[in-house]
Write a protein that holds these residues in place. Structure first.
Motif, short mmCIF file in Angstrom:
data_model
loop_
_atom_site.label_atom_id
_atom_site.label_comp_id
_atom_site.label_asym_id
_atom_site.label_seq_id
_atom_site.Cartn_x
_atom_site.Cartn_y
_atom_site.Cartn_z
N ALA A 112 9.69 1.54 4.78
CA ALA A 112 9.16 0.10 4.11
C ALA A 112 8.50 0.52 2.85
CB ALA A 112 8.11 -0.64 5.14
N ILE A 113 8.52 1.52 2.42
CA ILE A 113 7.64 2.04 1.39
C ILE A 113 8.90 2.41 0.09
CG2 ILE A 113 6.12 3.47 0.01
CD1 ILE A 113 4.72 3.87 2.97
N HIS A 114 8.83 1.74 -0.91
CA HIS A 114 9.93 1.93 -1.97
C HIS A 114 9.33 2.27 -3.17
CE1 HIS A 114 12.52 0.74 0.96
NE2 HIS A 114 11.56 -0.25 1.33
N ALA A 115 9.92 3.23 -4.16
CA ALA A 115 9.64 3.41 -5.50
C ALA A 115 9.89 2.13 -6.36
CB ALA A 115 10.16 4.61 -5.87
N VAL A 116 9.19 1.89 -7.48
CA VAL A 116 9.28 0.72 -8.29
C VAL A 116 8.77 1.24 -9.67
CG1 VAL A 116 9.15 -0.93 -6.69
CG2 VAL A 116 7.50 -0.64 -7.95
N LYS A 117 9.59 1.03 -10.64
CA LYS A 117 9.10 1.42 -12.01
C LYS A 117 7.72 0.83 -12.27
CE LYS A 117 10.91 1.75 -16.57
NZ LYS A 117 11.83 1.59 -17.60
N LYS A 118 6.97 1.43 -12.93
CA LYS A 118 5.47 0.91 -13.71
C LYS A 118 5.78 0.02 -14.61
CE LYS A 118 2.07 4.15 -11.93
NZ LYS A 118 1.03 4.93 -12.50
N GLU A 119 5.22 -1.18 -14.71
CA GLU A 119 4.86 -1.98 -16.05
C GLU A 119 4.30 -1.09 -17.03
OE1 GLU A 119 6.58 -4.65 -16.25
OE2 GLU A 119 7.47 -4.49 -14.37
N PRO A 120 4.89 -1.15 -18.14
CA PRO A 120 3.85 -0.40 -19.42
C PRO A 120 2.72 -1.31 -19.66
CG PRO A 120 5.90 -1.59 -20.21
CD PRO A 120 5.99 -1.74 -18.51
N CYS A 163 -2.70 4.62 -7.13
CA CYS A 163 -1.53 5.42 -6.92
C CYS A 163 -0.71 6.22 -8.12
CB CYS A 163 -0.43 4.46 -6.53
SG CYS A 163 1.32 5.02 -5.99
N THR A 164 -0.74 7.42 -7.37
CA THR A 164 -0.31 8.33 -8.65
C THR A 164 1.26 8.55 -8.40
OG1 THR A 164 -0.49 10.15 -7.03
CG2 THR A 164 -2.36 9.69 -8.50
N GLY A 165 2.04 7.94 -7.71
CA GLY A 165 3.48 7.95 -7.38
C GLY A 165 3.73 9.12 -6.97
N CYS A 166 2.87 9.93 -6.24
CA CYS A 166 3.17 11.24 -5.43
C CYS A 166 4.38 11.17 -4.67
CB CYS A 166 2.17 12.13 -4.91
SG CYS A 166 1.34 11.29 -3.59
N GLY A 167 4.37 9.88 -3.88
CA GLY A 167 5.31 9.85 -2.59
C GLY A 167 4.90 10.41 -1.20
N ALA A 168 3.81 10.71 -1.22
CA ALA A 168 3.45 11.33 0.00
C ALA A 168 3.51 10.38 1.11
CB ALA A 168 1.97 11.76 0.11
N HIS A 214 6.50 5.62 -12.24
CA HIS A 214 6.80 4.80 -11.11
C HIS A 214 5.66 4.89 -10.21
CE1 HIS A 214 8.02 8.75 -9.42
NE2 HIS A 214 7.57 8.31 -8.52
N THR A 215 5.77 3.93 -9.39
CA THR A 215 4.63 3.46 -8.35
C THR A 215 5.46 3.24 -7.13
OG1 THR A 215 2.48 2.49 -7.75
CG2 THR A 215 4.15 1.31 -8.92
N PHE A 216 4.81 2.68 -6.06
CA PHE A 216 5.37 2.34 -4.80
C PHE A 216 4.82 1.08 -4.34
CE2 PHE A 216 5.92 6.93 -5.00
CZ PHE A 216 7.28 7.15 -4.52
N VAL A 217 5.78 0.38 -3.61
CA VAL A 217 5.36 -0.82 -2.84
C VAL A 217 5.79 -0.85 -1.46
CG1 VAL A 217 5.43 -2.22 -4.95
CG2 VAL A 217 7.67 -1.77 -3.61
N ILE A 218 5.16 -1.64 -0.46
CA ILE A 218 5.29 -1.77 0.76
C ILE A 218 5.71 -3.22 1.20
CG2 ILE A 218 4.15 -1.72 3.28
CD1 ILE A 218 1.61 -0.20 1.91
N SER A 219 7.17 -3.03 1.57
CA SER A 219 7.92 -4.04 1.72
C SER A 219 7.60 -4.92 3.20
CB SER A 219 9.55 -3.78 1.99
OG SER A 219 9.72 -3.10 3.19
N ASN A 220 8.29 -5.96 3.48
CA ASN A 220 8.05 -6.66 4.62
C ASN A 220 8.63 -6.06 5.94
OD1 ASN A 220 6.41 -8.63 3.45
ND2 ASN A 220 8.05 -9.99 2.92
N ASP A 221 9.52 -4.78 5.69
CA ASP A 221 9.94 -4.17 6.64
C ASP A 221 8.90 -3.44 7.61
OD1 ASP A 221 12.54 -4.91 6.28
OD2 ASP A 221 13.03 -3.28 4.80
N CYS A 222 7.62 -3.26 7.05
CA CYS A 222 6.39 -2.66 7.70
C CYS A 222 6.20 -2.93 9.21
CB CYS A 222 5.15 -2.89 6.73
SG CYS A 222 3.73 -2.11 7.33
N LEU A 223 6.09 -2.16 9.88
CA LEU A 223 5.69 -2.58 11.38
C LEU A 223 4.61 -3.46 11.55
CD1 LEU A 223 6.24 1.11 12.81
CD2 LEU A 223 7.90 -0.74 12.87
N VAL A 224 3.67 -3.45 10.93
CA VAL A 224 2.79 -4.74 11.16
C VAL A 224 3.10 -6.06 11.08
CG1 VAL A 224 0.92 -3.10 10.47
CG2 VAL A 224 1.75 -4.62 8.76
N GLN A 225 4.25 -6.22 10.25
CA GLN A 225 5.00 -7.51 10.26
C GLN A 225 5.47 -7.92 11.71
OE1 GLN A 225 4.45 -9.48 7.68
NE2 GLN A 225 3.64 -7.63 6.40
#
Length: 75
Positions: free
Chosen positions: A64-72, A50-55, A3-14
């Protein structure tokens, strides 16, 4: 990791609020801040670094940061 992570539109900068919590927490420096005119810098998560560490997840005050499955990778 699978997995990796994505930053959603819930981010405070929005909402125009400056925050760099995710960038500051990332031990791999996989998150950079992109300058923009008229608002706070936007976080950019570089999937290749991104190593998927979740830090970055827990320090985010907007959840606003969520795990998503990496594409092969193509073989």
């Amino acid at each position: 990791m699978s997995h990796t992570f994505v930053i959603s539109n819930d981010c405070l900068v929005q909402a125009g609020i400056t925050c760099m919590s995710c960038r500051d927490a990332c031990p791999e420096e996989a998150i950079s801040m992109q300058p923009r005119i008229g608002g706070p810098f936007l976080p950019v998560l570089h999937q290749s670094a991104c190593t998927g560490c979740g830090a970055c997840v827990a320090p985010c005050p907007a959840d606003a940061i969520h795990a998503v499955k990496k594409e092969p990778a193509d073989a």
